[in-house]
Design a protein around this motif. Structure first.
Motif, PDB file in Angstrom:
ATOM      1  N   THR A 215     -14.755  -7.310 -11.763  1.00 43.48           N
ATOM      2  CA  THR A 215     -15.429  -7.493 -10.478  1.00 43.48           C
ATOM      3  C   THR A 215     -14.393  -7.632  -9.382  1.00 43.48           C
ATOM      4  O   THR A 215     -13.509  -8.507  -9.453  1.00 43.48           O
ATOM      5  CB  THR A 215     -16.332  -8.729 -10.487  1.00 43.48           C
ATOM      6  OG1 THR A 215     -17.304  -8.594 -11.514  1.00 43.48           O
ATOM      7  CG2 THR A 215     -17.044  -8.889  -9.144  1.00 43.48           C
ATOM      8  N   TYR A 216     -14.481  -6.767  -8.373  1.00 42.76           N
ATOM      9  CA  TYR A 216     -13.597  -6.820  -7.211  1.00 42.76           C
ATOM     10  C   TYR A 216     -14.452  -7.086  -5.984  1.00 42.76           C
ATOM     11  O   TYR A 216     -15.585  -6.620  -5.898  1.00 42.76           O
ATOM     12  CB  TYR A 216     -12.824  -5.502  -7.058  1.00 42.76           C
ATOM     13  CG  TYR A 216     -11.928  -5.192  -8.235  1.00 42.76           C
ATOM     14  CD1 TYR A 216     -10.613  -5.645  -8.272  1.00 42.76           C
ATOM     15  CD2 TYR A 216     -12.409  -4.456  -9.307  1.00 42.76           C
ATOM     16  CE1 TYR A 216      -9.795  -5.362  -9.354  1.00 42.76           C
ATOM     17  CE2 TYR A 216     -11.599  -4.171 -10.395  1.00 42.76           C
ATOM     18  CZ  TYR A 216     -10.295  -4.635 -10.423  1.00 42.76           C
ATOM     19  OH  TYR A 216      -9.496  -4.357 -11.483  1.00 42.76           O
ATOM     20  N   HIS A 217     -13.914  -7.793  -5.038  1.00 48.21           N
ATOM     21  CA  HIS A 217     -14.644  -8.184  -3.845  1.00 48.21           C
ATOM     22  C   HIS A 217     -14.065  -7.423  -2.651  1.00 48.21           C
ATOM     23  O   HIS A 217     -12.948  -7.689  -2.211  1.00 48.21           O
ATOM     24  CB  HIS A 217     -14.593  -9.699  -3.645  1.00 48.21           C
ATOM     25  CG  HIS A 217     -15.227 -10.431  -4.788  1.00 48.21           C
ATOM     26  ND1 HIS A 217     -16.566 -10.726  -4.831  1.00 48.21           N
ATOM     27  CD2 HIS A 217     -14.700 -10.884  -5.956  1.00 48.21           C
ATOM     28  CE1 HIS A 217     -16.846 -11.356  -5.953  1.00 48.21           C
ATOM     29  NE2 HIS A 217     -15.732 -11.463  -6.661  1.00 48.21           N
TER      30      HIS A 217
ATOM     31  N   ILE B  82      -6.030   0.993   2.617  1.00 45.79           N
ATOM     32  CA  ILE B  82      -7.234   1.819   2.505  1.00 45.79           C
ATOM     33  C   ILE B  82      -6.940   3.016   1.616  1.00 45.79           C
ATOM     34  O   ILE B  82      -5.925   3.691   1.770  1.00 45.79           O
ATOM     35  CB  ILE B  82      -7.704   2.286   3.893  1.00 45.79           C
ATOM     36  CG1 ILE B  82      -8.143   1.081   4.731  1.00 45.79           C
ATOM     37  CG2 ILE B  82      -8.844   3.288   3.783  1.00 45.79           C
ATOM     38  CD1 ILE B  82      -8.513   1.431   6.152  1.00 45.79           C
ATOM     39  N   LYS B  83      -7.852   3.275   0.699  1.00 43.71           N
ATOM     40  CA  LYS B  83      -7.752   4.441  -0.162  1.00 43.71           C
ATOM     41  C   LYS B  83      -8.695   5.514   0.387  1.00 43.71           C
ATOM     42  O   LYS B  83      -9.916   5.410   0.285  1.00 43.71           O
ATOM     43  CB  LYS B  83      -8.127   4.084  -1.598  1.00 43.71           C
ATOM     44  CG  LYS B  83      -7.937   5.243  -2.571  1.00 43.71           C
ATOM     45  CD  LYS B  83      -8.240   4.807  -3.995  1.00 43.71           C
ATOM     46  CE  LYS B  83      -8.002   5.946  -4.963  1.00 43.71           C
ATOM     47  NZ  LYS B  83      -8.303   5.562  -6.358  1.00 43.71           N
TER      48      LYS B  83
ATOM     49  N   TYR C 118      -6.869  -0.758  -2.172  1.00 43.39           N
ATOM     50  CA  TYR C 118      -6.053  -1.101  -3.328  1.00 43.39           C
ATOM     51  C   TYR C 118      -4.939  -2.039  -2.861  1.00 43.39           C
ATOM     52  O   TYR C 118      -4.564  -2.069  -1.685  1.00 43.39           O
ATOM     53  CB  TYR C 118      -5.480   0.136  -3.998  1.00 43.39           C
ATOM     54  CG  TYR C 118      -4.531   0.940  -3.139  1.00 43.39           C
ATOM     55  CD1 TYR C 118      -3.155   0.700  -3.159  1.00 43.39           C
ATOM     56  CD2 TYR C 118      -5.031   1.943  -2.303  1.00 43.39           C
ATOM     57  CE1 TYR C 118      -2.299   1.444  -2.367  1.00 43.39           C
ATOM     58  CE2 TYR C 118      -4.184   2.689  -1.515  1.00 43.39           C
ATOM     59  CZ  TYR C 118      -2.814   2.436  -1.552  1.00 43.39           C
ATOM     60  OH  TYR C 118      -1.978   3.161  -0.763  1.00 43.39           O
ATOM     61  N   SER C 119      -4.475  -2.822  -3.802  1.00 45.36           N
ATOM     62  CA  SER C 119      -3.389  -3.771  -3.530  1.00 45.36           C
ATOM     63  C   SER C 119      -2.047  -3.097  -3.848  1.00 45.36           C
ATOM     64  O   SER C 119      -1.890  -2.442  -4.868  1.00 45.36           O
ATOM     65  CB  SER C 119      -3.562  -5.024  -4.383  1.00 45.36           C
ATOM     66  OG  SER C 119      -2.482  -5.904  -4.198  1.00 45.36           O
ATOM     67  N   LYS C 120      -1.101  -3.261  -2.938  1.00 44.49           N
ATOM     68  CA  LYS C 120       0.194  -2.589  -3.102  1.00 44.49           C
ATOM     69  C   LYS C 120       1.319  -3.599  -2.874  1.00 44.49           C
ATOM     70  O   LYS C 120       1.845  -3.726  -1.773  1.00 44.49           O
ATOM     71  CB  LYS C 120       0.304  -1.427  -2.120  1.00 44.49           C
ATOM     72  CG  LYS C 120       1.555  -0.581  -2.324  1.00 44.49           C
ATOM     73  CD  LYS C 120       1.618   0.546  -1.324  1.00 44.49           C
ATOM     74  CE  LYS C 120       2.878   1.364  -1.510  1.00 44.49           C
ATOM     75  NZ  LYS C 120       3.009   2.438  -0.490  1.00 44.49           N
TER      76      LYS C 120
ATOM     77  N   ALA D 172       0.094   1.535  -7.748  1.00 41.12           N
ATOM     78  CA  ALA D 172      -0.837   0.713  -6.969  1.00 41.12           C
ATOM     79  C   ALA D 172      -2.101   0.459  -7.768  1.00 41.12           C
ATOM     80  O   ALA D 172      -2.616   1.341  -8.432  1.00 41.12           O
ATOM     81  CB  ALA D 172      -1.167   1.402  -5.655  1.00 41.12           C
ATOM     82  N   THR D 173      -2.597  -0.765  -7.672  1.00 39.28           N
ATOM     83  CA  THR D 173      -3.813  -1.149  -8.412  1.00 39.28           C
ATOM     84  C   THR D 173      -4.874  -1.574  -7.418  1.00 39.28           C
ATOM     85  O   THR D 173      -4.573  -1.980  -6.301  1.00 39.28           O
ATOM     86  CB  THR D 173      -3.517  -2.314  -9.371  1.00 39.28           C
ATOM     87  OG1 THR D 173      -3.014  -3.408  -8.604  1.00 39.28           O
ATOM     88  CG2 THR D 173      -2.490  -1.898 -10.409  1.00 39.28           C
ATOM     89  N   PRO D 174      -6.163  -1.518  -7.819  1.00 38.34           N
ATOM     90  CA  PRO D 174      -7.234  -1.967  -6.918  1.00 38.34           C
ATOM     91  C   PRO D 174      -7.079  -3.423  -6.552  1.00 38.34           C
ATOM     92  O   PRO D 174      -6.427  -4.201  -7.246  1.00 38.34           O
ATOM     93  CB  PRO D 174      -8.499  -1.718  -7.738  1.00 38.34           C
ATOM     94  CG  PRO D 174      -8.114  -0.686  -8.753  1.00 38.34           C
ATOM     95  CD  PRO D 174      -6.665  -0.938  -9.046  1.00 38.34           C
ATOM     96  N   TYR D 175      -7.763  -3.800  -5.482  1.00 39.15           N
ATOM     97  CA  TYR D 175      -7.715  -5.181  -4.996  1.00 39.15           C
ATOM     98  C   TYR D 175      -8.227  -6.126  -6.070  1.00 39.15           C
ATOM     99  O   TYR D 175      -9.299  -5.917  -6.623  1.00 39.15           O
ATOM    100  CB  TYR D 175      -8.556  -5.297  -3.733  1.00 39.15           C
ATOM    101  CG  TYR D 175      -8.549  -6.681  -3.131  1.00 39.15           C
ATOM    102  CD1 TYR D 175      -9.699  -7.462  -3.169  1.00 39.15           C
ATOM    103  CD2 TYR D 175      -7.421  -7.208  -2.533  1.00 39.15           C
ATOM    104  CE1 TYR D 175      -9.704  -8.719  -2.608  1.00 39.15           C
ATOM    105  CE2 TYR D 175      -7.416  -8.446  -1.973  1.00 39.15           C
ATOM    106  CZ  TYR D 175      -8.553  -9.209  -2.014  1.00 39.15           C
ATOM    107  OH  TYR D 175      -8.562 -10.459  -1.465  1.00 39.15           O
ATOM    108  N   PRO D 176      -7.487  -7.203  -6.400  1.00 34.91           N
ATOM    109  CA  PRO D 176      -7.847  -8.049  -7.545  1.00 34.91           C
ATOM    110  C   PRO D 176      -9.112  -8.852  -7.281  1.00 34.91           C
ATOM    111  O   PRO D 176      -9.534  -9.062  -6.160  1.00 34.91           O
ATOM    112  CB  PRO D 176      -6.617  -8.964  -7.697  1.00 34.91           C
ATOM    113  CG  PRO D 176      -6.015  -8.990  -6.334  1.00 34.91           C
ATOM    114  CD  PRO D 176      -6.241  -7.637  -5.762  1.00 34.91           C
TER     115      PRO D 176
END
Length: 396
Positions: free
Chosen positions: A66-68, A96-97, A141-143, A152-156
């Motif tokens: 689950t990501y917010h 922003i992706k 995504y979080s970088k 880079a991975t999606p926002y935790p």
């Protein structure tokens, strides 16, 4: 101002405050992380309006986690006639992706927004479509600095956010019956996320008399921001996409119009068939009544001829015996007739005896004696008539 009791005060300049308040209240109640604010929105032409916006995060399931996702939804003062303007609002540790649903400024493009209709669309449905769409195409995504770009991975996930309600609504399912122009684009909004741009595959369409950005490039493609160059292929693809979308809308409008006309013709045909059935029933009843009237006229004609013959025969007879003139069809009827005649004669006899008593023709003793005898006989005759009527089935 995030309390629901303050929403009514924010909706002074809205054309439909009742529907807008209900829409906002339902969203705030369903998604606790969203707050309602009343802030300035700057359009492309420099005009400023105070509009309601919903800011916060929505829970999105992506690969089992689950990501917010932080979003910002601006409600125009024409809500719910026109679709709201939506942005992804990344924090300082997010990027922003860009995809066909989100441009490099964070503006969100969805079929649900494109096909927004006042009677069928609402903010809850919009957020549910965002949750499903962002579950397939994460918008941010979080970088971290220590990681290379390709890792880079999606926002935790934030553990304090609630889970989203399950929904089967598809983000790609257009809503039929579009009655108003598509949602108006606006720019220079909150936090610099209002720059005019289009999403690949879903370019915005501006209704008449809405403010437009100077130098707006209809061939803009957010996917080309990586190179900073707009090629002829990009322009051609954008134009082809815009033409196809416009043709699809025109065809859909024609199909809806033809379907409505067909439904109207079917209802008219059904009403005509029902009217024809009623007319046929009325004609059948009139024909039956005409046949009965024809038969009755024939019977009356025969009776008239019979009466004429009877009158002719009576004119040829010199004298008529009263006792023979009245005949009965059964002995019981004859007995009833004789008893009635005799009882009526006794009634007349008693009347004239009373007249004779008053005139002094007879004395009281003679009067009482004869009246006693006649009354006894009259009683017997009346009892006989009653019994005859019961035997004959007449009313007593």
């Amino acid at each position: 101002m995030s309390k629901l009791e303050d929403i009514g005060r924010m909706l002074v300049n809205y054309i439909d405050p009742t529907s807008t308040k209900k829409d906002v209240a339902d969203c705030v109640k369903q998604y606790k992380a969203l707050t309602c604010r009343y802030e300035e929105y700057v359009f492309n032409d420099g005009s400023v309006k105070h509009l309601i916006n919903l800011q916060g995060t929505i829970p999105v399931r992506y690969k089992g986690n689950t990501y917010h996702i932080p979003i910002c939804i601006w409600l125009l003062d024409t809500h719910p006639r026109y679709a709201p303007i939506c942005y992804v609002k990344p924090t300082s540790d997010m990027h922003i992706k860009v995809s066909m649903y989100v441009d490099h400024n964070g503006k969100i493009y969805l079929p649900y927004l494109h096909d927004w209709t006042p009677m069928q669309s609402d903010l809850l449905g919009l957020i549910q479509v965002m949750i499903v769409t962002f579950g397939d195409f994460p918008p941010v995504y979080s970088k971290p600095k220590q990681q290379p770009k390709e890792q880079a991975t999606p926002y935790p996930t934030q553990t304090f956010m609630p889970q989203p309600p399950t929904t089967t609504q598809s983000p790609f399912c257009p809503y039929p019956g579009q009655q108003f122009p598509p949602y108006p684009p606006a720019v220079a909004g909150y936090g610099g996320y209002g720059q005019q741009s289009t999403g690949g595959g879903y370019p915005p369409y501006m209704p008449p008399n809405m403010p437009t950005a100077s130098g707006y490039n209809a061939g803009y493609n957010p996917l080309s921001q990586g190179t900073g160059t707009i090629t002829e292929e990009h322009i051609k693809a954008s134009l082809v996409s815009a033409v196809e979308d416009k043709l699809k809308r025109r065809i859909q409008e024609k199909v809806n119009q033809c379907q409505a006309e067909i439904q109207t013709l079917k209802r008219t045909q059904q009403e005509l068939n029902e009217g024809q059935s009623k007319i046929n029933d009325i004609i059948g009843r009139l024909e039956r009544d005409q046949q009965e009237l024809t038969k009755s006229i024939a019977v009356l004609h025969d009776k008239d001829q019979e009466l004429e013959r009877a009158l002719e025969s009576l004119e040829k007879v010199e004298g008529i015996d009263v006792d023979e003139a009245v005949t009965t069809t059964a002995p019981l009827y004859k007995q009833l007739l004789n008893a009635y005649a005799e009882e009526a004669a006794i009634e007349d006899a008693v009347y004239y005896m009373g007249e004779a008593l008053r005139s002094g023709v007879i004395d009281l003793e003679v009067f009482l004696k004869n009246v006693r005898q006649l009354s006894r006989k009259q009683f017997m005759l009346r009892a006989l008539m009653q019994k005859c009527r019961q035997k004959a089935g007449f009313s007593v």
